[in-house]
Design an enzyme around this catalytic site. Structure first.
Site, PDB file in Angstrom:
ATOM      1  N   CYS A  84      -3.422   0.893   9.503  1.00 19.92           N
ATOM      2  CA  CYS A  84      -4.395  -0.085   9.002  1.00 19.92           C
ATOM      3  C   CYS A  84      -5.513  -0.374   9.987  1.00 19.92           C
ATOM      4  CB  CYS A  84      -3.699  -1.406   8.678  1.00 19.92           C
ATOM      5  SG  CYS A  84      -2.265  -1.292   7.624  1.00 19.92           S
ATOM      6  N   HIS A 112       0.843  -1.198   0.000  1.00 17.65           N
ATOM      7  CA  HIS A 112       0.000   0.000   0.000  1.00 17.65           C
ATOM      8  C   HIS A 112       0.877   1.248   0.000  1.00 17.65           C
ATOM      9  CE1 HIS A 112      -3.459  -2.383   2.034  1.00 17.65           C
ATOM     10  NE2 HIS A 112      -3.820  -2.112   0.795  1.00 17.65           N
TER      11      HIS A 112
END
Length: 256
Positions: free
Chosen positions: A251, A164
Site C-alpha cells: 500500500c 483489497h
C-alpha cells in the site's frame, strides 16, 4: 525488474485515517515516521530510485499511494479510489506521474467506475483486478479496457472477505503466490505454486517482490521462513502503525 518507486510521507492527520480495526488503536505518528524511514531504506536496498513526496495533511490516508494509480511498463492508469474521503488524492499524484510517463501514456478510470490500486495484482503482462468494497464492476471494466489499449491483459476476481485483492494474495515471481483466506482454494489461481499463509499470520500475505528480494512485515516468523526456504532474500520491515489503518507493505508505494 523495477527501476522506480514513489512513496509519500505519512501525515500527522493519519491518526484520523480510515480503519476497520479500531481495536488496534490510533497510529503513533512518530513511530510511523521511523517505520516509513526503514521502509524507504528497504526499497533503496533493492536497487530502485525512490521519489519521496511530502506529507499531505488534507488526506489522512495519503501515504497509501498504491491506491491512486497502477503503473505498468506501457502506461499509467490513474485510479478513482472507492472511499470518498480518499478520492481527491489522485490530483497531486497525476503531476508526479507526468514526470515518468508522457501524456499519451496516461489513462484515467472515471466515475461511476471506482478502482483502488490495492485491488490490482500484476503477473507478468496480466493484471488481476479484485471486485471489492473499493473497486466496482464498472471501474474494473474501464481498467481492463485501458490495459488492453496498451498491450496488457486483465481479468476480474470477486472478493468476499478482504478489503483489497492484495490483502490476501500476492505474486512474488517465479510462479509463486502468497495466498491466504478466501483465495486458498480459488480456481482462478490454481496454476500457481501456492505458499500458504497461516491464518494467524494473514496480514503477512501482503509482501512485496522487488528485484529478486521480498520485503516482509515484521512479526510473522512462519511467513518469513517459508519465503526464505523458497530461495528468496528477505528484508523485514515493521509496519505496525500502518496496519492500524488497514495498510500493508504494498500500500505504501508505487513500483514501476
Amino acid at each position: 525488474m523495477f527501476k522506480n518507486v514513489i512513496v509519500r510521507r505519512p501525515a500527522r492527520s493519519m491518526v484520523n485515517g480510515i480503519t476497520s480495526a479500531p481495536e488496534l488503536g490510533q497510529p503513533n505518528y512518530e513511530l510511523a515516521l521511523k517505520q516509513h524511514d526503514a521502509y524507504i531504506a528497504a526499497l533503496k536496498s533493492c536497487g530502485v530510485e525512490v521519489t519521496v513526496l511530502e506529507a499531505d495533511e488534507v488526506f489522512p490516508d495519503s501515504c497509501f499511494v498504491e491506491d491512486t494509480a497502477v503503473l505498468t511498463k506501457n502506461c499509467a492508469i490513474i485510479a478513482n479510489p472507492g472511499a470518498l474521503a480518499r478520492n481527491g488524492e489522485t490530483a497531486a499524484m497525476i503531476e508526479v506521474i507526468k514526470r515518468f510517463y508522457p501524456e499519451e501514456k496516461i489513462e484515467y478510470v472515471k466515475s461511476p467506475g471506482t478502482l483502488d490500486g490495492g485491488d490490482v495484482m500484476m503477473v507478468d503482462n496480466h493484471f488481476y483486478v479484485g471486485l471489492s468494497a473499493r473497486t466496482n464492476a464498472e471501474g474494473a471494466r474501464q481498467f481492463i479496457a485501458l490495459l488492453e489499449k496498451h498491450g496488457h491483459t486483465g481479468s476480474v476476481v470477486k472478493l468476499t472477505d478482504f478489503l483489497h485483492l492484495k490483502t490476501g494474495v500476492n505474486y512474488i515471481e517465479n510462479n509463486n503466490l502468497l495466498v491466504s483466506g478466501e483465495f486458498v482454494s480459488s480456481p482462478i489461481f490454481s496454476k500457481f505454486n501456492h505458499m500458504l499463509i497461516d491464518e494467524n499470520e494473514a496480514y503477512s500475505a501482503n509482501c512485496i517482490w522487488l528485484n529478486d528480494k521480498v520485503i516482509v512485515p515484521a512479526g510473522y516468523e512462519n511467513t518469513q521462513k517459508k519465503i526464505a526456504a523458497a530461495g528468496y532474500d528477505i528484508i523485514v520491515v515493521d509496519t505496525s502503525e500502518f496496519r492500524k489503518l488497514d495498510g500493508g507493505l504494498s500500500c505504501l508505494s508505487l513500483r514501476f
